[in-house]
Write an enzyme that holds these catalytic residues in place. Structure first.
Site, short mmCIF file in Angstrom:
data_model
loop_
_atom_site.label_atom_id
_atom_site.label_comp_id
_atom_site.label_asym_id
_atom_site.label_seq_id
_atom_site.Cartn_x
_atom_site.Cartn_y
_atom_site.Cartn_z
CG HIS A 84 -1.94 -1.00 1.28
ND1 HIS A 84 -3.23 -0.79 0.82
CD2 HIS A 84 -1.90 -2.26 1.74
CE1 HIS A 84 -3.94 -1.89 1.02
NE2 HIS A 84 -3.15 -2.80 1.58
CE LYS A 111 -2.85 10.45 3.88
NZ LYS A 111 -3.44 9.61 2.81
CE LYS A 141 -6.97 13.66 1.06
NZ LYS A 141 -6.95 12.68 -0.01
NE ARG A 142 -4.17 9.61 10.80
CZ ARG A 142 -3.88 8.68 11.72
NH1 ARG A 142 -4.70 7.68 11.94
NH2 ARG A 142 -2.77 8.78 12.41
CE LYS A 153 -14.19 5.73 1.03
NZ LYS A 153 -13.36 5.73 2.25
CB THR A 172 -10.24 4.77 -0.99
OG1 THR A 172 -9.77 5.06 0.33
CG2 THR A 172 -9.52 3.56 -1.54
C1 OX2 Z 1 -3.08 3.66 2.46
C2 OX2 Z 1 -2.46 4.46 1.34
O1 OX2 Z 1 -1.76 5.56 1.87
C3 OX2 Z 1 -3.57 4.95 0.41
O2 OX2 Z 1 -3.02 5.62 -0.70
C4 OX2 Z 1 -4.40 3.78 -0.07
O3 OX2 Z 1 -5.53 4.23 -0.79
C5 OX2 Z 1 -4.89 2.95 1.09
O4 OX2 Z 1 -3.79 2.54 1.90
C6 OX2 Z 1 -5.61 1.69 0.66
O5 OX2 Z 1 -4.87 0.98 -0.27
N1 OX2 Z 1 -1.12 2.67 5.29
N2 OX2 Z 1 -2.18 3.22 4.76
C7 OX2 Z 1 -2.08 3.17 3.43
O6 OX2 Z 1 -0.93 2.59 3.14
C8 OX2 Z 1 -0.35 2.27 4.32
C9 OX2 Z 1 0.94 1.59 4.48
#
Ligand code: OX2
Length: 837
Positions: free
Chosen positions: A374, A573, A567-568, A682, A678
């Protein structure tokens, strides 16, 4: 399916087996019965919480019936199952989802009205199940919804944290973390005190030859901790399939727990042992995209992997099959590297317990596992120190070394004498102390590795895992672009929009086949339709404005453009880019005459998101946003032209209010850093437009909806490296408009300027790693274009509808079907009585 009840007695069971309510009257009966008996309350002391509890228990009964049947059906069918291992499941609320998935929300609404309650109030009593940080955890939750809705035999495995992600409060502009104790009353979980696994830690490895001359390896002593299963039903939409989410809770093992300590007066130390064991599943680590190498985290990982593997193997063994068949019955997906020890644990079971030979065992292991990456951010790639693993899991460390040895021998055979390659791909990093590279172990132990959007899947092949493409060839690596469930993120969060779409498409089939949304395109010029579309967006904005007023005391104009970034909080970001842009807008507005100011499109900039408690820079960003908000929101010259809102405690249930209410949402990560994203999906699915960089899934969203329907800006990922280099070795100059922003901050306009020094210095002094200055100019100009476009509502609504019509690709159903076909090789289990929801 086996049963201890003799056949001639089963008739009584069948006769009394409950069916669950179907009508409004039956629903009311069940709610009242639960309130008066299960909860021991009455008509005279039934508050909204009690009504929530009664309603949930009524729906829970219905789910359990289908849940039991699903489990029986799946056991009977004996097909291959997928086990999704994730340390995070960000489920949010369950009741609304249960109502919609079983198709009885209307019944509940009317029933609750009869009983004196409004369904919305009852739903909002529920505490979010917040066992996750952000996108990774929410993705797991969307996947569970799709797996059940598509009738796949699937289980989720995770940890039952006593504390989920902390609750965020803002005090004087600073984030404060409050523990999230969420288990007070949770009707959605079922403790299975009969399903336990003893998990071992520490100790030592005894290798010896037994009487028959056989080599024996035995992991001895150390301590045992018991894992107890807690199950939660996961209902599919419009189907009787209800899958299982199994979460493990830790407590001291009765096997090991030293009761004699109590008797011999060592009460305190006995209690301390107990508490140490319970600590393992006590709290979710609140870091997103960051790994810190803490021993307790490693303990969590092993505890959960060992318990889950034990459970899976136990289930497999009941079928009486031979080990060759294991990969035909079991697929295990690793959600990031957090469950990588499951690979080692399965190899340990097969070798040490089941007596298989290494090559045969390893073949089974690699056929079983798939690994999803991820992130490419170096600080998020897990590495565990060898001494730490040596101490906690001595046998596993030996196995890791052996896995590495076999792997490196294989590499050596194919690339003789390439010592550099060997050291680059080694699972062990030769540093001080030595480190185990978990991503490498996950790749070596899996048959497929996937990224989560096209750009990201390409990037892992050309950067962090490049050498593994050399070793294995490109086919081991694949892409599965993320998706979201339209049930929660359209139907549940935005019921009016869902209804309007259904009225044009002739029903709700699009919720099960999202590509049907393209049937909206013919209505793009339908005046009434467009009007209704715009009205729904406006109503959603009014609702959010009410929430903003209630929680912040700031009144915002719902006619203004709502610009949302939730978002976080993370430097990559780039919430800092957003807030600097806001300050620049403020400077511009202050330079206008009152007359001119009236002509600009009014805007509300809305932020939300948590910073990891130890991430100081992210906390500084939150602080700046709040201080800027205080100044701008109280500047009488500005009025409605600009408002800045920070929404406290962003979570899934708040997202359900925020997402449907945006005009523009911001997905503005430095190109190449956001693996997918994601929330971008949404927002667009709810008719919001996007301002974004060419990063993650933004690229595919653009391809689907068309360039004219998205506001793209900024440098491309292929240029990032050169730009960074240039920052250090070229003649670097900060963007002159951005400099004005820094000057205003430094003037003390937003309070003590020293509080924000580091944020500015990161750009002006320390190489601007995230390219804030490089992208500032195109960001601003794109925001200006948005202002212009928003003035033409006709055009805006056309873009909105067109985008929604083209979002079919981004359902997590498509995503899960891709995993099922290309990675898991599993089939859905057909159900006879598929329901029309
Ligand atoms: C997140 C990613 O930062 C994000 O871009 C992605 O959409 C999401 O995972 C689901 O795939 N922790 N959180 C993420 O990656 C990690 C490691």
């Amino acid at each position: 399916v086996e049963s201890s009840i003799p056949e001639h007695m089963r008739e009584a069971w069948r006769k009394y087996s409950p069916q669950g309510f179907k009508t409004k009257d039956e629903f009311e009966g069940e709610v009242v019965r639960h309130i008066e008996t299960t909860l021991a309350r009455s008509l005279f002391n039934c508050d909204e919480l009690a009504a929530y509890s009664g309603t949930s228990l009524a729906f829970r009964d219905r789910l359990i019936i289908d849940w039991n049947k699903t489990q029986q059906r799946q056991t009977f069918a004996d097909q291959k199952r997928i086990y999704y291992l994730s340390l995070e499941f960000l489920m949010g609320r369950a009741l609304d989802n249960a109502m919609l998935n079983v198709g009885l929300k209307g019944v509940a609404k009317e029933g609750l009205e009869d009983l004196g309650f409004r369904v919305e109030d009852i739903i909002s009593q529920e505490h979010d199940a917040a066992l996750g940080n952000g996108g990774l955890g929410r993705l797991a939750a969307c996947f569970l919804d799709s797996l059940a809705s598509l009738n796949y035999p699937a289980w989720g495995y995770g940890l039952r944290y006593r504390y989920g992600i902390f609750k965020q409060e803002i005090e004087n502009g600073y984030q404060v973390e409050i523990p999230d104790y969420w288990l007070d009353f949770n009707p959605w979980e079922f403790p299975r005190h009969d399903v336990t696994v003893d998990v071992q830690f520490y100790g030592w490895v005894n290798k010896y030859t037994d009487d028959e001359g056989k080599q024996v390896v035995s992991w001895q002593d150390g301590e045992l901790v018991t894992a107890t299963a807690y199950d939660a039903p996961v209902p599919g939409y419009g189907t009787p399939t209800v899958n299982n989410l199994r979460l493990w809770s830790s407590k001291a093992s009765s096997g090991e727990f030293d009761f004699s300590k109590f008797n011999s007066g060592e009460y305190e130390s006995a209690v301390a042992d107990q508490q140490r064991a319970e600590t393992i599943s006590a709290v979710l680590y609140p870091n997103d995209n960051l790994e810190r190498g803490k021993e307790l985290r490693l303990k969590q990982q092993y505890f959960w992997c060992a318990a889950s593997l034990h459970d899976i193997v136990r289930r497999f063994k009941k079928t009486g099959r031979t080990w060759d068949e294991f990969p035909d019955q079991v697929a295990i997906q690793l959600n990031d590297t957090h469950p990588t020890l499951a690979i080692v644990e399965l190899q340990r079971i097969l070798i040490d317990k089941e007596g298989l030979e290494w090559p045969k065992a390893w073949d089974i292991v690699t056929k079983t596992f798939g690994y999803t990456n991820h992130t490419v951010l170096p600080e998020a790639l897990e590495k565990w120190s060898v001494p730490l693993i040596q101490n906690l899991l001595p046998r596993h460390l030996q196995l890791i070394y052996e896995i590495n040895l076999y792997f490196l021998q294989q590499v050596e055979r194919r690339f003789p004498k390439d010592r550099d390659l060997l050291s680059r791909v080694s699972i062990i990093e030769e540093s001080t102390p030595k480190m185990v590279r978990m991503a490498y172990l996950a790749i070596v132990g899996s048959h497929k590795v996937n990224g989560v959007a096209e750009l990201h899947s390409d990037l892992i092949k050309t950067t962090i895992f490049k050498d593994f493409v050399t070793v294995y060839g490109p086919d081991k690596f694949t892409n599965v672009t993320n998706g979201i469930t339209p049930r929660r993120w359209l139907h549940q969060a935005n019921p009016r929009l869902s209804e309007l779409i259904a009225s044009k498409l002739g029903g709700y089939d699009f919720l099960k086949d999202l590509t049907l949304l393209n049937k909206l395109e013919p209505f793009i010029d339908d005046k009434d339709f467009k009007k209704e579309w715009a009205e729904i967006k406006y109503a959603n904005k009014v609702r959010l404005a009410q929430h903003i007023l209630k929680t912040t005391g700031v009144s915002v104009n719902p006619k203004a453009l709502f610009d949302v970034q939730v978002k976080r909080i993370h430097e990559y970001k780039r919430q800092q880019l957003n807030i600097f842009g806001v300050i620049h807008r403020y400077i511009t507005l202050k330079g206008l005459s009152a007359e001119e100011r009236k002509k600009v499109a009014p805007r509300v900039s809305i932020f939300g998101g948590k910073a990891a408690p130890g991430y100081w820079m992210a906390k500084t960003i939150i602080h700046l946003i709040n201080k800027v908000g205080e100044v701008i929101n109280n500047d009488p010259e500005i009025g409605d032209a600009l408002k800045v809102i920070f929404l406290e405690d962003y979570n899934v249930s708040k997202a359900e209010i925020i997402v449907p209410a945006s005009d523009i949402s911001e997905h503005i990560s430095t190109a190449g850093t956001e693996a997918s994203g994601t929330s971008n999906m949404k927002f667009v699915l709810n008719g919001g437009l996007v301002i974004g960089t060419l990063d993650g899934a933004n690229i595919e969203i653009t391809r689907e909806i068309g360039e004219q329907n998205i506001f793209l800006f900024g440098n491309l990922s292929e240029d990032v490296e050169d730009l960074r280099h240039h920052h250090f070795y070229g003649n670097y100059q900060v963007d002159s408009e951005l400099q004005k922003v820094f000057d205003l901050i430094k003037s003390g306009k937003f309070g003590d300027e020293s509080a924000f020094g580091a944020l500015i210095a990161a750009i002006t002094e320390h190489g601007d790693y995230y390219l804030v200055s490089d992208d500032f100019d195109s960001y601003r100009k794109t925001q200006d274009l948005i202002d212009e476009t928003f003035k033409n509502q006709e055009e805006w609504v056309t873009k909105s509808i067109t985008s929604v019509a083209r979002m079919g690709f981004f359902t997590s159903d498509r995503c899960i079907n891709e995993y099922a076909d290309t990675i898991w090789n599993i089939e859905p289990l057909a159900v006879a009585d598929e329901k029309e929801a």
